[in-house]
Design a protein around this motif. Structure first.
Motif, PDB file in Angstrom:
ATOM      1  N   ILE A 295      13.350   2.574 -21.519  1.00  0.00           N
ATOM      2  CA  ILE A 295      12.645   2.225 -21.977  1.00  0.00           C
ATOM      3  C   ILE A 295      11.182   2.581 -21.688  1.00  0.00           C
ATOM      4  CG2 ILE A 295      11.985  -0.436 -21.943  1.00  0.00           C
ATOM      5  CD1 ILE A 295      13.810  -0.172 -23.593  1.00  0.00           C
ATOM      6  N   PHE A 296      10.902   2.847 -19.887  1.00  0.00           N
ATOM      7  CA  PHE A 296       9.621   3.137 -19.947  1.00  0.00           C
ATOM      8  C   PHE A 296       9.341   3.312 -18.147  1.00  0.00           C
ATOM      9  CE2 PHE A 296       8.787  -1.360 -19.006  1.00  0.00           C
ATOM     10  CZ  PHE A 296       8.944  -1.415 -17.368  1.00  0.00           C
ATOM     11  N   ASN A 297       8.871   5.033 -17.318  1.00  0.00           N
ATOM     12  CA  ASN A 297       8.791   5.673 -17.094  1.00  0.00           C
ATOM     13  C   ASN A 297       7.577   5.675 -16.314  1.00  0.00           C
ATOM     14  OD1 ASN A 297       9.449   6.813 -14.212  1.00  0.00           O
ATOM     15  ND2 ASN A 297      11.200   7.990 -15.252  1.00  0.00           N
ATOM     16  N   ILE A 298       6.938   4.829 -15.310  1.00  0.00           N
ATOM     17  CA  ILE A 298       6.076   5.346 -15.056  1.00  0.00           C
ATOM     18  C   ILE A 298       4.979   5.044 -13.575  1.00  0.00           C
ATOM     19  CG2 ILE A 298       5.124   3.704 -17.038  1.00  0.00           C
ATOM     20  CD1 ILE A 298       4.732   0.851 -15.479  1.00  0.00           C
ATOM     21  N   ALA A 299       4.394   5.141 -13.694  1.00  0.00           N
ATOM     22  CA  ALA A 299       3.637   5.042 -11.619  1.00  0.00           C
ATOM     23  C   ALA A 299       3.451   3.916 -11.421  1.00  0.00           C
ATOM     24  CB  ALA A 299       2.747   6.102 -11.532  1.00  0.00           C
ATOM     25  N   SER A 300       3.967   3.330 -10.401  1.00  0.00           N
ATOM     26  CA  SER A 300       2.708   1.896  -9.892  1.00  0.00           C
ATOM     27  C   SER A 300       2.016   1.683  -8.614  1.00  0.00           C
ATOM     28  CB  SER A 300       3.886   1.003  -9.301  1.00  0.00           C
ATOM     29  OG  SER A 300       4.472  -0.395  -9.465  1.00  0.00           O
ATOM     30  N   PRO A 301       1.010   2.478  -8.506  1.00  0.00           N
ATOM     31  CA  PRO A 301       0.176   2.351  -8.011  1.00  0.00           C
ATOM     32  C   PRO A 301      -0.375   2.182  -6.626  1.00  0.00           C
ATOM     33  CG  PRO A 301      -1.482   2.067  -9.162  1.00  0.00           C
ATOM     34  CD  PRO A 301       0.096   2.234 -10.141  1.00  0.00           C
ATOM     35  N   PRO A 302      -0.526   1.461  -5.634  1.00  0.00           N
ATOM     36  CA  PRO A 302      -0.304   0.296  -4.914  1.00  0.00           C
ATOM     37  C   PRO A 302      -1.634  -0.698  -5.591  1.00  0.00           C
ATOM     38  CG  PRO A 302      -0.939   2.359  -3.334  1.00  0.00           C
ATOM     39  CD  PRO A 302      -0.896   2.917  -4.835  1.00  0.00           C
ATOM     40  N   TYR A 303      -0.891  -2.342  -5.336  1.00  0.00           N
ATOM     41  CA  TYR A 303      -1.314  -2.845  -5.557  1.00  0.00           C
ATOM     42  C   TYR A 303      -2.242  -3.017  -6.948  1.00  0.00           C
ATOM     43  CZ  TYR A 303      -1.729  -4.022  -0.785  1.00  0.00           C
ATOM     44  OH  TYR A 303      -1.712  -3.655   0.763  1.00  0.00           O
ATOM     45  N   GLY A 304      -0.946  -2.728  -7.778  1.00  0.00           N
ATOM     46  CA  GLY A 304      -1.415  -2.702  -8.937  1.00  0.00           C
ATOM     47  C   GLY A 304      -0.616  -3.184  -9.870  1.00  0.00           C
ATOM     48  N   LYS A 305      -0.727  -3.401 -11.051  1.00  0.00           N
ATOM     49  CA  LYS A 305       0.089  -4.138 -11.957  1.00  0.00           C
ATOM     50  C   LYS A 305       0.476  -4.062 -13.401  1.00  0.00           C
ATOM     51  CE  LYS A 305      -1.353  -8.008 -13.780  1.00  0.00           C
ATOM     52  NZ  LYS A 305      -1.734  -9.210 -14.414  1.00  0.00           N
TER      53      LYS A 305
ATOM     54  N   ASP B 108       0.792  -1.259  -0.767  1.00  0.00           N
ATOM     55  CA  ASP B 108      -0.071  -0.212  -0.005  1.00  0.00           C
ATOM     56  C   ASP B 108       0.801   1.261   0.192  1.00  0.00           C
ATOM     57  OD1 ASP B 108      -2.141   1.047  -0.309  1.00  0.00           O
ATOM     58  OD2 ASP B 108      -2.354   1.906   2.344  1.00  0.00           O
ATOM     59  N   VAL B 109       1.713   1.400  -1.298  1.00  0.00           N
ATOM     60  CA  VAL B 109       3.012   2.596  -1.090  1.00  0.00           C
ATOM     61  C   VAL B 109       2.716   2.674  -2.647  1.00  0.00           C
ATOM     62  CG1 VAL B 109       5.029   3.065  -0.764  1.00  0.00           C
ATOM     63  CG2 VAL B 109       3.952   1.919   0.680  1.00  0.00           C
ATOM     64  N   LEU B 110       2.366   4.251  -2.680  1.00  0.00           N
ATOM     65  CA  LEU B 110       2.848   4.313  -3.722  1.00  0.00           C
ATOM     66  C   LEU B 110       3.816   4.087  -4.094  1.00  0.00           C
ATOM     67  CD1 LEU B 110       1.347   5.951  -6.756  1.00  0.00           C
ATOM     68  CD2 LEU B 110       2.257   8.500  -6.194  1.00  0.00           C
ATOM     69  N   HIS B 111       4.854   3.921  -5.491  1.00  0.00           N
ATOM     70  CA  HIS B 111       5.632   3.701  -6.330  1.00  0.00           C
ATOM     71  C   HIS B 111       6.128   4.077  -7.520  1.00  0.00           C
ATOM     72  CE1 HIS B 111       7.648   1.019  -2.900  1.00  0.00           C
ATOM     73  NE2 HIS B 111       6.483   0.790  -3.241  1.00  0.00           N
ATOM     74  N   ASN B 112       7.003   4.078  -7.851  1.00  0.00           N
ATOM     75  CA  ASN B 112       7.580   4.409  -9.495  1.00  0.00           C
ATOM     76  C   ASN B 112       8.086   3.168  -9.971  1.00  0.00           C
ATOM     77  OD1 ASN B 112       9.871   5.722 -10.939  1.00  0.00           O
ATOM     78  ND2 ASN B 112       8.019   6.078 -12.152  1.00  0.00           N
ATOM     79  N   ILE B 113       8.168   2.577 -11.361  1.00  0.00           N
ATOM     80  CA  ILE B 113       9.175   2.144 -12.300  1.00  0.00           C
ATOM     81  C   ILE B 113      10.190   2.230 -13.428  1.00  0.00           C
ATOM     82  CG2 ILE B 113       9.377  -0.476 -13.603  1.00  0.00           C
ATOM     83  CD1 ILE B 113       6.376  -1.211 -12.120  1.00  0.00           C
ATOM     84  N   ARG B 114      10.816   2.386 -13.211  1.00  0.00           N
ATOM     85  CA  ARG B 114      11.871   2.785 -14.512  1.00  0.00           C
ATOM     86  C   ARG B 114      12.731   2.248 -14.708  1.00  0.00           C
ATOM     87  NH1 ARG B 114      16.663   5.006 -13.187  1.00  0.00           N
ATOM     88  NH2 ARG B 114      15.768   4.996 -11.312  1.00  0.00           N
ATOM     89  N   VAL B 115      12.970   2.042 -16.025  1.00  0.00           N
ATOM     90  CA  VAL B 115      13.726   0.184 -16.859  1.00  0.00           C
ATOM     91  C   VAL B 115      14.426   1.806 -18.078  1.00  0.00           C
ATOM     92  CG1 VAL B 115      13.362  -1.451 -18.351  1.00  0.00           C
ATOM     93  CG2 VAL B 115      12.071  -1.008 -16.022  1.00  0.00           C
ATOM     94  N   THR B 116      15.358   1.259 -17.947  1.00  0.00           N
ATOM     95  CA  THR B 116      16.772   2.285 -18.723  1.00  0.00           C
ATOM     96  C   THR B 116      17.652   0.924 -19.305  1.00  0.00           C
ATOM     97  OG1 THR B 116      16.677   3.786 -17.532  1.00  0.00           O
ATOM     98  CG2 THR B 116      18.724   3.205 -19.266  1.00  0.00           C
ATOM     99  N   GLU B 117      18.052   0.025 -20.430  1.00  0.00           N
ATOM    100  CA  GLU B 117      18.194  -0.274 -21.355  1.00  0.00           C
ATOM    101  C   GLU B 117      20.477  -0.254 -20.376  1.00  0.00           C
ATOM    102  OE1 GLU B 117      19.474  -3.229 -25.119  1.00  0.00           O
ATOM    103  OE2 GLU B 117      18.509  -1.524 -25.196  1.00  0.00           O
ATOM    104  N   VAL B 118      21.052  -1.316 -20.490  1.00  0.00           N
ATOM    105  CA  VAL B 118      22.240  -0.344 -20.604  1.00  0.00           C
ATOM    106  C   VAL B 118      23.254  -0.375 -21.588  1.00  0.00           C
ATOM    107  CG1 VAL B 118      24.441  -1.175 -18.839  1.00  0.00           C
ATOM    108  CG2 VAL B 118      22.509  -1.534 -18.345  1.00  0.00           C
ATOM    109  N   ALA B 119      23.185  -1.216 -22.217  1.00  0.00           N
ATOM    110  CA  ALA B 119      24.314  -0.945 -23.721  1.00  0.00           C
ATOM    111  C   ALA B 119      23.971   0.264 -23.868  1.00  0.00           C
ATOM    112  CB  ALA B 119      23.282  -1.927 -24.805  1.00  0.00           C
ATOM    113  N   ASP B 120      23.243   1.074 -24.500  1.00  0.00           N
ATOM    114  CA  ASP B 120      23.099   1.993 -24.830  1.00  0.00           C
ATOM    115  C   ASP B 120      22.652   3.394 -24.104  1.00  0.00           C
ATOM    116  OD1 ASP B 120      20.568   1.834 -24.995  1.00  0.00           O
ATOM    117  OD2 ASP B 120      20.666   1.348 -27.354  1.00  0.00           O
ATOM    118  N   GLN B 121      22.256   2.941 -21.834  1.00  0.00           N
ATOM    119  CA  GLN B 121      20.946   4.300 -21.861  1.00  0.00           C
ATOM    120  C   GLN B 121      20.421   4.138 -22.163  1.00  0.00           C
ATOM    121  OE1 GLN B 121      21.958   4.876 -18.722  1.00  0.00           O
ATOM    122  NE2 GLN B 121      22.882   2.667 -18.773  1.00  0.00           N
ATOM    123  N   ARG B 122      18.814   3.769 -23.176  1.00  0.00           N
ATOM    124  CA  ARG B 122      18.420   3.972 -23.399  1.00  0.00           C
ATOM    125  C   ARG B 122      16.558   3.919 -22.922  1.00  0.00           C
ATOM    126  NH1 ARG B 122      14.906   1.307 -27.309  1.00  0.00           N
ATOM    127  NH2 ARG B 122      15.592  -0.686 -26.296  1.00  0.00           N
TER     128      ARG B 122
END
Length: 222
Positions: free
Chosen positions: A132-142, A116-130
């Protein structure tokens, strides 16, 4: 060699700790490999035509330490299946779990928020620091995503800066961590020619092998 492979050395402890079964990255080469290893079916054993194979073997300590990543990549025209079950990364108690996740290209990856905590998910490809996505992650979300390129990806939470994880995306479902004695078993492998890649240190070791229907024992890989 693709950028990001060096990161696997630092990730080894996290891989072993989470006990995740893992998968190989394309584009890696080694010195001139030996001739393909083959398995001969004994005279009193009949291998069914078209049946999947089981590959067993072990790594010599000179090749790789325990809990190293072994992957089989098709070396030819083999229909490689995509894993039907999703790979799951959760957010629990302000940590990503597991901290190291293995996924296959085209496989669904579920990013969950199990608290029950608001999070964020930020994904970056290591090879070129590209990014991928950056989204909010609400409590119990998917949130579901399918990676299309093999590689190493960093995962972070912008809200909680100590939350960090890594994802290794490979083009094959045939991946595994070796045991304490260096042994491994890969099941339900489509017959054909493959490149067996061992990820240890900064330089992957590659061996050509041929998988037959039934059992393929590679013995000790030197």
């Amino acid at each position: 060699m693709r950028a990001g492979i060096i990161d696997l050395r630092a990730m080894r402890l996290r891989i072993a700790a989470t006990a995740v079964l893992l998968f190989g990255m394309s584009g890696c080469t080694s010195s001139t490999p030996p001739a393909p290893a083959t398995h001969t079916t004994p005279a009193n054993e009949t291998a069914p035509t078209g049946a999947d194979g089981e590959v067993t073997g072990s790594l010599a300590s000179s090749v790789a330490p325990p809990s190293s990543l072994v992957a089989l990549e098709a070396d030819g025209d083999i229909a490689i299946p995509v894993k039907a079950e999703p790979a799951v990364m959760d957010q629990v108690s302000l940590v990503f779990y597991p901290s190291f996740l293995l996924a296959q290209t085209g496989q669904t990856v579920e990013f969950r928020n199990g608290e029950d905590v608001l999070h964020n998910i930020r994904v970056t490809e290591v090879a070129d620091q590209r990014p991928i996505f950056n989204i909010a992650s609400p409590p119990y979300g998917k949130y579901e995503y399918k990676f299309e390129r093999p590689g190493v990806y960093n995962v972070g939470c912008d809200i909680h800066s100590t939350m960090r994880a890594d994802i290794l995306v490979t083009s094959t479902p045939y991946t595994i961590l070796t045991g304490k004695d260096g042994s491994f078993t890969l099941k339900n492998v489509k017959p054909g020619r493959y490149k067996l890649t061992v990820y240890a240190g900064t330089t992957p070791t590659v061996r050509p092998i041929e998988v037959k229907p039934g059992a393929t024992d590679l013995g000790v890989i030197q």
